[in-house]
Design a protein around this motif. Structure first.
Motif: not given
Length: 326
Positions: A56, A91, A87-88, A119, A133, A83-85
């Motif tokens: 990570q 973060e 969430q990215l 994933f 994305q 990853r879900k966009t």
């Protein structure tokens, strides 16, 4: 040219360290790199490696950002399609806030079958997913998107594409290209023009597989086994899950004698002056603004890592900031 340090926090079985000690030491090296004048620190990502490769990078980037004040912190790279966009986007915004606007978000499509299985992501659609994305991230970082947003008005997004097609896609989207290879510049430039962007706005950066030392012959016996492990593990994991045979082990002596051509094809092991010369040849006339170097190599002893960081910052960096003709 700016100079960065790259960390993957590998912890190989043959040189196993306490994980908490390794992570703490790496954060100390980020602080030391800043003190010695480095321009950036970068963190990479992989999953299910036997050596506990950093999984990570944004989490670690947040910790490094909290321990530093000036160096930029980057992901080189983060595998976005896992990853879900939204969430990215959130973060990345948090790291940018913690750092006071110092995040460089390097994104890649990935290539390892086991990681996509882990994933539950579609490896066949990874390039289309990443392209989509990037546009979604830009939308989510506007006033109508996620909150809080990044500090930087246009957070730098770097796309880790190595081939001609990827370089053109990065150019068409008007994003930065995460490779220092001059061979990608003509394709990136074409993409910029196709997307209606001025070539002068193009930005490139990337890693150089090199170890910098004042005494190559003294240090080679110590570092060579770590280089061999690092490259062999990449090659082994690259084919895992594909049904292809495992590549034969690399001969670090042969790699050492080759000029840089692309990922895993060579390894520079030389003095600061010679490394600088080869870097300038590799980047050519491409708009490369930053190159980074592996601070550690797969389980290298801490004292050797600290000495390498110091050599890069105090000996190599001044050479790469000077006129290349000199």
């Amino acid at each position: 040219m700016k100079v960065g340090l790259w960390f993957d926090l590998r912890n190989p079985p043959n040189w196993r360290q306490d994980p908490a000690q390794l992570y703490g030491f790496t954060l100390e090296m980020c602080e030391e790199a800043e003190r010695l004048g480095a321009d950036s620190v970068w963190f990479s990502e992989h999953h299910l490696f036997e050596d506990a490769y950093l999984p990570q990078p944004l989490t670690f980037a947040a910790a490094a950002a909290a321990r530093t004040r000036r160096v930029r912190v980057g992901t080189g790279i983060l595998v976005a399609p896992l990853r879900k966009t939204p969430q990215l986007a959130e973060e990345a915004a948090v790291v940018d806030i913690i750092s006071g606007g110092r995040l460089d978000l390097g994104l890649g499509a990935g290539y390892r079958v086991p990681e996509f299985r882990l994933f539950d992501a579609d490896i066949e659609a990874r390039y289309r997913t990443l392209d989509a994305q990037v546009g979604e991230l830009r939308r989510l970082w506007t006033e109508e998107g996620v909150t809080p947003g990044p500090v930087q008005p246009r957070l730098p997004v770097w796309l880790g594409y190595q081939g001609p097609k990827g370089a053109r896609r990065a150019g068409r989207m008007g994003e930065r290209l995460l490779t220092a290879n001059a061979a990608s510049w003509p394709h990136y430039r074409e993409g910029l023009l196709e997307g209606g962007h001025h070539p002068a706005d193009g930005r490139m950066a990337g890693g150089i597989e090199a170890f910098v030392t004042d005494d190559p012959e003294r240090d080679w016996p110590l570092v060579a086994p770590h280089i061999a492990y690092q490259l062999d593990s990449y090659r082994r994991y690259m084919v895992e899950g594909t049904g292809k045979p495992t590549p034969r082990p690399v001969d670090p002596e042969k790699l050492r004698g080759r000029a840089p051509r692309g990922p895993l094809s060579s390894y520079i092991f030389d003095t600061p002056e010679e490394v600088a010369r080869q870097v300038w040849e590799y980047v050519g006339d491409a708009p490369v603004e930053t190159v980074w170097f592996w601070a550690s190599v797969a389980g290298l002893p801490p004292e050797a890592v600290a000495r390498h960081v110091e050599t890069i910052c105090t000996r190599l960096r001044p050479l790469l900031q000077a006129d290349p003709a000199a």
